[in-house]
Each structure stands twice: as structure tokens, then as C-alpha cells.
Design a protein around this motif. Structure first.
Motif, mmCIF file in Angstrom:
data_model
loop_
_atom_site.group_PDB
_atom_site.id
_atom_site.type_symbol
_atom_site.label_atom_id
_atom_site.label_comp_id
_atom_site.label_asym_id
_atom_site.label_seq_id
_atom_site.Cartn_x
_atom_site.Cartn_y
_atom_site.Cartn_z
ATOM 1 N N ALA A 144 28.017 26.377 72.303
ATOM 2 C CA ALA A 144 28.314 26.166 70.891
ATOM 3 C C ALA A 144 27.466 25.033 70.328
ATOM 4 O O ALA A 144 27.440 23.941 70.867
ATOM 5 C CB ALA A 144 29.799 25.853 70.718
ATOM 6 N N GLY A 145 26.762 25.303 69.261
ATOM 7 C CA GLY A 145 25.967 24.284 68.594
ATOM 8 C C GLY A 145 24.538 24.162 69.110
ATOM 9 O O GLY A 145 23.694 23.622 68.440
ATOM 10 N N TRP A 146 24.253 24.642 70.308
ATOM 11 C CA TRP A 146 22.915 24.457 70.872
ATOM 12 C C TRP A 146 22.159 25.774 71.034
ATOM 13 O O TRP A 146 20.959 25.773 71.177
ATOM 14 C CB TRP A 146 22.981 23.779 72.243
ATOM 15 N N GLY A 147 22.841 26.902 71.048
ATOM 16 C CA GLY A 147 22.149 28.157 71.291
ATOM 17 C C GLY A 147 21.438 28.096 72.624
ATOM 18 O O GLY A 147 21.980 27.601 73.596
ATOM 19 N N TYR A 148 20.212 28.587 72.646
ATOM 20 C CA TYR A 148 19.448 28.590 73.892
ATOM 21 C C TYR A 148 18.478 27.416 73.980
ATOM 22 O O TYR A 148 17.671 27.357 74.890
ATOM 23 C CB TYR A 148 18.669 29.901 74.023
ATOM 24 N N ALA A 149 18.542 26.466 73.070
ATOM 25 C CA ALA A 149 17.615 25.338 73.095
ATOM 26 C C ALA A 149 17.833 24.473 74.324
ATOM 27 O O ALA A 149 16.885 23.923 74.873
ATOM 28 C CB ALA A 149 17.760 24.494 71.835
ATOM 29 N N ILE A 150 19.087 24.334 74.757
ATOM 30 C CA ILE A 150 19.394 23.521 75.930
ATOM 31 C C ILE A 150 20.200 24.375 76.905
ATOM 32 O O ILE A 150 21.334 24.753 76.605
ATOM 33 C CB ILE A 150 20.185 22.256 75.543
ATOM 34 N N PRO A 151 19.631 24.675 78.057
ATOM 35 C CA PRO A 151 20.350 25.505 79.028
ATOM 36 C C PRO A 151 21.605 24.801 79.550
ATOM 37 O O PRO A 151 21.652 23.574 79.645
ATOM 38 C CB PRO A 151 19.344 25.706 80.162
ATOM 39 N N ASN A 152 22.597 25.593 79.909
ATOM 40 C CA ASN A 152 23.832 25.052 80.463
ATOM 41 C C ASN A 152 23.574 24.132 81.655
ATOM 42 O O ASN A 152 24.242 23.116 81.814
ATOM 43 C CB ASN A 152 24.773 26.177 80.897
ATOM 44 N N ARG A 153 22.641 24.481 82.494
ATOM 45 C CA ARG A 153 22.388 23.666 83.695
ATOM 46 C C ARG A 153 21.955 22.241 83.321
ATOM 47 O O ARG A 153 22.297 21.300 84.004
ATOM 48 C CB ARG A 153 21.389 24.325 84.624
ATOM 49 N N VAL A 154 21.215 22.087 82.225
ATOM 50 C CA VAL A 154 20.818 20.751 81.769
ATOM 51 C C VAL A 154 22.049 19.985 81.285
ATOM 52 O O VAL A 154 22.261 18.824 81.647
ATOM 53 C CB VAL A 154 19.741 20.828 80.664
ATOM 54 N N LEU A 155 22.875 20.630 80.473
ATOM 55 C CA LEU A 155 24.085 19.981 79.976
ATOM 56 C C LEU A 155 25.019 19.592 81.120
ATOM 57 O O LEU A 155 25.626 18.518 81.100
ATOM 58 C CB LEU A 155 24.804 20.901 78.989
ATOM 59 N N GLN A 156 25.129 20.442 82.120
ATOM 60 C CA GLN A 156 25.983 20.138 83.269
ATOM 61 C C GLN A 156 25.447 18.953 84.063
ATOM 62 O O GLN A 156 26.213 18.102 84.502
ATOM 63 C CB GLN A 156 26.123 21.373 84.162
#
Length: 183
Positions: A159-171
Motif C-alpha cells: 500500500a502506497g508504494w506499488g512496485y517501486a520498493i519490493p517487499n524484501r527491501v521493506l522487510q
């Protein structure tokens, strides 16, 4: 110390020429801004900001804070506080008086260093993965799918990031997030 250097970016993408150096440097600079937007300052640098409030604790806007350089009254005649009289909880960006007294009579102009030294390997890897993700979206299959399959195989929108930042980076960045400041 930078979050990600041009040499590290080129190594991550297996680029050995200087053909894309200018473009890659723009990506490296943008990655700094994006990751710092998530976890606060990474590259150590000086910040100057007005701090206002009353009570036992004042909060700086950027954490982690490393050191206070100065803490001076904005208004003429305001109380002067020597940084030696103050305690900095750098992880939270909180400033307290060592004598236990409350802050009164501000606002103050705070000059301080914030960032992370050294940069955690996990934060560096996050930057590399983000770079790889962005580079792949620009060049796709023409670059031999650097780093894996196409975007839609492994990255779901957040939510809010789309595909600009992959989940693995956020994790990977999650443990480095600082709590909300107290105003």
C-alpha cells in the motif's frame, strides 16, 4: 560513509564498464533518499532545525542522532543551554537536561549530526536490492533479467508504494525504523 557507492552498485549489477556511470549515480542518489524516507538518516551529516516545546524532553526530527553541536535560543534573551548540560538519546532523537529540569523559554535552534556510522550491512544490501529492482524495470529482459525473473514474479504491491520498493527491501529495513517522535 555512503549507503551505497557507485562501485557497489556496479558490482551488484555486474557492470564492468563506465558507460552507465552517470545514470547509475543518479540511481544511487535516489536510493539514499528513498531508504532515508523509511528509516531516517543513513549517511551521516549535519542538520539544523528549530526545536520547540516544554517539558523534560524535546525531540529532534531526525533519528538516529549522533551528537549535538549546539543548542541556542532563537529569541534574544532566551536561556542558553550548553550541549554539555544536555543528554542526547540518539536512537530516539530525544534531548533531556542532565539536571532533570524541564525545558522552558524556547524555541531553540538545534545543530546536530544524524545518521548511521558505520552503515549496517543489512541497509547496504537493501540499497543493492532496490537498485537491482529499479535497474531491472528499466532494462528488463534486454539486460538478461539481472537478479532474477520479472517484477511480477516476486514483488507484490505494498500500500502506497506499488512496485517501486519490493517487499524484501521493506522487510530488511523494518528493524531500523525509528518510532514516532514526541512533539
Amino acid at each position: 560513509m555512503a549507503l551505497l557507492t557507485l562501485a557497489e552498485a556496479k558490482a551488484q549489477l555486474d557492470i564492468t564498464t563506465t558507460t552507465h556511470d552517470t545514470e547509475l549515480q543518479a540511481y544511487v542518489d535516489a536510493i539514499d533518499e528513498v531508504i532515508e524516507g523509511i528509516i531516517g538518516p543513513v549517511t551521516v551529516r549535519e542538520f539544523t532545525e528549530q526545536v520547540d516545546g516544554r517539558g523534560p524532553t524535546l525531540s529532534l526530527l531526525r533519528a538516529p542522532a549522533i551528537s549535538l553541536t549546539s543548542f541556542t535560543p532563537v529569541l534574544d534573551g532566551g536561556p542558553t543551554l550548553d550541549v554539555a548540560q544536555l543528554h542526547l538519546n540518539g536512537a530516539l532523537g530525544e534531548v533531556r537536561r542532565k539536571d532533570g529540569a524541564c525545558f522552558i523559554g524556547g524555541p531553540w535552534m538545534a545543530v546536530y549530526q544524524a545518521g548511521r556510522a558505520p552503515v549496517s550491512p543489512t541497509i547496504n544490501i537493501s540499497g543493492r536490492i532496490l537498485l537491482q529492482h529499479w535497474w531491472r524495470t528499466q532494462y528488463g529482459a534486454a539486460r538478461g533479467n539481472v537478479g532474477g525473473a520479472d517484477d511480477f514474479d516476486v514483488n507484490e504491491p505494498v500500500a502506497g508504494w506499488g512496485y517501486a520498493i519490493p517487499n524484501r527491501v521493506l522487510q530488511l529495513l523494518e528493524p531500523f525504523k525509528t518510532g514516532p517522535g514526541v512533539a
